[in-house]
Scaffold this active site. Structure first.
Site, mmCIF file in Angstrom:
data_model
loop_
_atom_site.group_PDB
_atom_site.id
_atom_site.type_symbol
_atom_site.label_atom_id
_atom_site.label_comp_id
_atom_site.label_asym_id
_atom_site.label_seq_id
_atom_site.Cartn_x
_atom_site.Cartn_y
_atom_site.Cartn_z
ATOM 1 N N GLU A 101 30.722 -65.290 -2.541
ATOM 2 C CA GLU A 101 31.676 -64.599 -1.678
ATOM 3 C C GLU A 101 32.993 -65.375 -1.683
ATOM 4 O O GLU A 101 33.138 -66.357 -0.926
ATOM 5 C CB GLU A 101 31.149 -64.540 -0.245
ATOM 6 C CG GLU A 101 29.851 -63.783 -0.098
ATOM 7 C CD GLU A 101 29.660 -63.270 1.335
ATOM 8 O OE1 GLU A 101 29.544 -62.051 1.494
ATOM 9 O OE2 GLU A 101 29.639 -64.080 2.270
ATOM 10 N N HIS B 116 27.374 -69.579 4.954
ATOM 11 C CA HIS B 116 28.376 -68.498 4.926
ATOM 12 C C HIS B 116 29.758 -69.103 5.156
ATOM 13 O O HIS B 116 29.902 -70.087 5.894
ATOM 14 C CB HIS B 116 28.055 -67.460 6.010
ATOM 15 C CG HIS B 116 28.926 -66.241 5.874
ATOM 16 N ND1 HIS B 116 30.180 -66.183 6.426
ATOM 17 C CD2 HIS B 116 28.738 -65.070 5.217
ATOM 18 C CE1 HIS B 116 30.729 -65.012 6.112
ATOM 19 N NE2 HIS B 116 29.866 -64.326 5.384
HETATM 20 P P1 13P Z 1 33.406 -58.061 4.354
HETATM 21 O O1 13P Z 1 32.508 -57.103 3.590
HETATM 22 O O2 13P Z 1 33.795 -57.559 5.702
HETATM 23 O O3 13P Z 1 34.553 -58.525 3.501
HETATM 24 O O4 13P Z 1 32.512 -59.380 4.648
HETATM 25 C C1 13P Z 1 31.851 -59.984 3.603
HETATM 26 C C2 13P Z 1 30.936 -61.012 4.168
HETATM 27 O O5 13P Z 1 31.360 -62.017 4.704
HETATM 28 C C3 13P Z 1 29.488 -60.767 4.063
HETATM 29 O O6 13P Z 1 28.758 -61.918 4.354
#
Ligand code: 13P
Length: 250
Positions: free
Chosen positions: A167, A96
């Protein structure tokens, strides 16, 4: 067609009692829905409470936010795959952006965690994504390819256990999202890379994460390249999370 995955990363929020209270509200609002699964990533101490409260829901998968690659030993503060599994985890987040950029996790460590999870029968959710300066320098594809290279050498059966979550770091917790179109372009590049391994790329779910909310979830989920979402902030409220979980079908 792959199963849609609606994943909630609760980060360092929701204690065991708060997680139970969340589920008391969420579960009656969200019935099992064909073609989709809900994956919940609570804090390590809330894993068991969440696994127990969802034990009769085969459509809900509980996962750890992080594990260590060693089976045990003098690693203060760490959680082994076996410990996470005993607490009820069937999956774990790996790489992550907060692990990479706040705690300095490297690609090499990410690769070791993936192999430890696979040996322990757990599904790794490999998170990839570029920082804003990398995006602005046109390096998105190169960064994502480098982060995916930790999958090199895995056999087809292991690759079949992997979930990838794209992400973009600049979209996490900022309220800024990639457009569904932009995300789909990166998702296609991820699939092309996976296809290089000689497996059917569509068998590996690729999720989008970064400021997903009830208002925009449907746009992402309607995009054929996007197999689900990984949600932080908007997954902490059981009502907004139930809206996101229903947005593909409502
Ligand atoms: P947000 O949805 O708060 O932007 O976070 C995304 C995230 O890091 C999920 O792993």
């Amino acid at each position: 067609m792959t199963t849609t995955i609606l994943a909630a990363n609760w980060k360092m929020h929701l204690s065991p009692s708060e997680a139970r209270a969340f589920l008391d509200t969420f579960l009656p609002l969200y019935e099992p829905t064909s073609g989709q699964e809900v994956w919940l990533f609570p804090s390590a101490v809330a894993l068991e409470a969440v696994a127990n409260a969802t034990a009769d829901r085969t459509d809900i998968v509980v996962g750890a936010q992080n594990v260590h690659w060693e089976p045990g030993g003098a690693f203060t503060g760490e959680l082994s795959v076996t410990m996470a599994a005993e607490a009820g985890a069937r999956a774990a987040l790996v790489g992550h952006s907060e692990r990479r950029h706040v705690f300095g996790e490297t690609d090499a460590e990410t690769g070791k965690k993936i192999r430890a999870l696979l040996s322990g029968g757990m599904r790794p959710v490999l998170c990839v994504g570029e920082k804003l300066e990398e995006r602005e320098a046109g390096q998105t594809a190169a960064v994502v390819q480098r982060q995916l290279s930790v999958l090199d050498g895995l056999d087809a059966q292991s690759l079949g256990q992997i979930v990838v979550a794209y992400e973009p770091v600049w979209a996490i917790g900022t309220g800024r999202t990639a457009s569904a179109d932009d995300a789909a372009t990166v998702h296609r590049a991820i699939r092309d890379r996976i296809a290089d391994y000689g497996v059917t790329a569509t068998d590996i779910p690729v999720l989008y994460g970064g400021s997903v909310k009830p208002a925009n979830a449907r746009a992402f989920l309607q995009e054929p390249e996007i197999d689900g979402v990984l949600v932080g902030g908007a997954s902490l409220d059981p009502v907004s999370w139930s809206e996101i979980c229903r947005s593909r079908v409502d």
